[in-house]
Design a protein around this motif. Sequence first.
Motif, short mmCIF file in Angstrom:
data_model
loop_
_atom_site.label_atom_id
_atom_site.label_comp_id
_atom_site.label_asym_id
_atom_site.label_seq_id
_atom_site.Cartn_x
_atom_site.Cartn_y
_atom_site.Cartn_z
N PRO A 124 0.80 -1.22 0.00
CA PRO A 124 0.00 0.00 0.00
C PRO A 124 0.84 1.28 0.00
N TYR A 125 2.14 1.17 0.29
CA TYR A 125 3.02 2.34 0.29
C TYR A 125 3.79 2.52 -1.02
N LYS A 126 4.00 1.40 -1.73
CA LYS A 126 4.84 1.46 -2.94
C LYS A 126 4.09 1.11 -4.22
N GLY A 127 3.07 0.28 -4.16
CA GLY A 127 2.30 -0.08 -5.34
C GLY A 127 2.40 -1.56 -5.68
N ASP A 128 2.15 -1.86 -6.96
CA ASP A 128 2.17 -3.24 -7.46
C ASP A 128 3.60 -3.64 -7.81
N ALA A 129 3.99 -4.83 -7.36
CA ALA A 129 5.33 -5.34 -7.65
C ALA A 129 5.24 -6.54 -8.59
N GLY A 130 6.21 -6.61 -9.49
CA GLY A 130 6.38 -7.76 -10.36
C GLY A 130 7.70 -8.43 -10.02
N TYR A 131 7.85 -9.68 -10.44
CA TYR A 131 9.01 -10.47 -10.03
C TYR A 131 9.75 -11.08 -11.21
N TYR A 132 11.02 -11.37 -10.97
CA TYR A 132 11.86 -12.08 -11.93
C TYR A 132 12.50 -13.27 -11.23
N SER A 133 12.69 -14.32 -11.99
CA SER A 133 13.52 -15.45 -11.54
C SER A 133 14.88 -15.28 -12.20
N ILE A 134 15.91 -15.87 -11.60
CA ILE A 134 17.27 -15.81 -12.12
C ILE A 134 17.70 -17.22 -12.48
N THR A 135 18.27 -17.38 -13.68
CA THR A 135 18.80 -18.68 -14.09
C THR A 135 20.29 -18.53 -14.39
N TYR A 160 4.39 4.34 -6.42
CA TYR A 160 3.65 5.51 -5.98
C TYR A 160 4.60 6.70 -5.85
N ASP A 161 4.03 7.89 -5.88
CA ASP A 161 4.82 9.12 -5.88
C ASP A 161 5.82 9.21 -4.72
#
Length: 125
Positions: free
Chosen positions: A73-84, A101-102
């Motif tokens: 709620p403080y930063k917004g929507d997060a997406g993720y990555y996997s590492i190979t 977010y601002d």
Amino acid sequence: MSDKPRKQPGPDHPITITATGQRVLVTVAGRVVADTQNALSLREATYPAVQYVPLADVDRSLLERSGTRSYCPYKGDAGYYSITVDGKRTVDAVWEYQEPYDAVAQIKDHVAFYPDRVESITIGN
């Protein structure tokens, strides 16, 4: 319109972002995944500081976007990555806020790494 709660940092939940001011090096299985002099340290409430590394300083050839999403709620929507690296995959080791977010706009185009899903995150040297 989103029904997700949106909060502003404040005295009960402070968030500060400052230049780390030192080299940040991230490795997985002996391979450098990120190497930067331009990391940002995000300090949120009582959590340990998190290093946000410019995506431009990450070896993106090792990253694969996953379908995992989360919300702060403080930063917004997060997406993720996997590492190979060398055929070994570390799932959801990296996250980013593509449209933060601002209050935390500085972390746009930066990613962060889970310390327990990478070999090392070294600050300094």
